[in-house]
Design a protein around this motif. Structure first.
Motif, PDB file in Angstrom:
ATOM      1  N   LYS A  34       1.018  -0.770   0.099  1.00 48.52           N
ATOM      2  CA  LYS A  34       0.285  -0.753  -0.081  1.00 48.52           C
ATOM      3  C   LYS A  34       0.958   1.293  -0.129  1.00 48.52           C
ATOM      4  N   LEU A  35       1.300   1.266   0.539  1.00 46.51           N
ATOM      5  CA  LEU A  35       2.764   2.531   0.643  1.00 46.51           C
ATOM      6  C   LEU A  35       3.364   2.978  -0.041  1.00 46.51           C
ATOM      7  N   LYS A  36       4.119   1.426  -1.018  1.00 49.63           N
ATOM      8  CA  LYS A  36       4.908   1.765  -2.641  1.00 49.63           C
ATOM      9  C   LYS A  36       3.657   2.349  -3.345  1.00 49.63           C
ATOM     10  N   HIS A  37       2.337   1.685  -3.286  1.00 49.87           N
ATOM     11  CA  HIS A  37       1.379   2.131  -4.045  1.00 49.87           C
ATOM     12  C   HIS A  37       1.283   3.887  -4.017  1.00 49.87           C
ATOM     13  N   TYR A  40       3.810   5.909  -5.850  1.00 53.28           N
ATOM     14  CA  TYR A  40       4.357   5.345  -7.251  1.00 53.28           C
ATOM     15  C   TYR A  40       2.810   6.967  -7.581  1.00 53.28           C
ATOM     16  N   LEU A  41       1.895   6.603  -6.921  1.00 53.02           N
ATOM     17  CA  LEU A  41       1.052   7.823  -7.290  1.00 53.02           C
ATOM     18  C   LEU A  41       1.585   9.351  -6.765  1.00 53.02           C
ATOM     19  N   THR A  44       3.909   9.623  -9.289  1.00 49.40           N
ATOM     20  CA  THR A  44       3.731   9.902 -10.968  1.00 49.40           C
ATOM     21  C   THR A  44       3.089  11.769 -10.588  1.00 49.40           C
ATOM     22  N   GLU A  45       2.207  11.750  -9.836  1.00 49.05           N
ATOM     23  CA  GLU A  45       2.283  13.461  -9.596  1.00 49.05           C
ATOM     24  C   GLU A  45       3.173  14.305  -9.971  1.00 49.05           C
ATOM     25  N   LYS A  46       4.163  14.398  -9.086  1.00 53.38           N
ATOM     26  CA  LYS A  46       4.995  15.018  -9.072  1.00 53.38           C
ATOM     27  C   LYS A  46       5.511  15.087 -10.773  1.00 53.38           C
ATOM     28  N   MET A  47       6.009  14.015 -11.204  1.00 50.03           N
ATOM     29  CA  MET A  47       6.766  14.580 -12.548  1.00 50.03           C
ATOM     30  C   MET A  47       5.770  15.115 -13.429  1.00 50.03           C
TER      31      MET A  47
END
Length: 65
Positions: A34-37, A40-41, A44-47
């Motif tokens: 859950k923490l990895k996900h 990741y989100l 992704t939003e930062k990028m």
């Protein structure tokens, strides 16, 4: 026969402890996933935001994809 009962109790206790440890391990792995996900989100939003910033900072005539 007298020694059979304590051996069965020892084995049963061992299997119960093993099952509890396995359940805790799976729970911890689920929390980690859950923490990895979430990470990741967020990444992704930062990028996406960084890409939008780059696009806005460059003059319109320099952007040629």
């Amino acid at each position: 026969m007298i020694f059979g009962i304590p051996i069965v109790a020892i084995l049963t206790g061992h299997f119960q402890k093993q099952s509890k440890m396995k359940a805790n391990m799976i729970k911890d792995e689920l929390e980690l996933e859950k923490l990895k996900h979430e990470n990741y989100l967020i990444e992704t939003e930062k990028m996406k935001l960084e890409l939008e910033k780059i696009k806005l900072d460059q003059p319109k005539n320099e952007i040629k994809f």
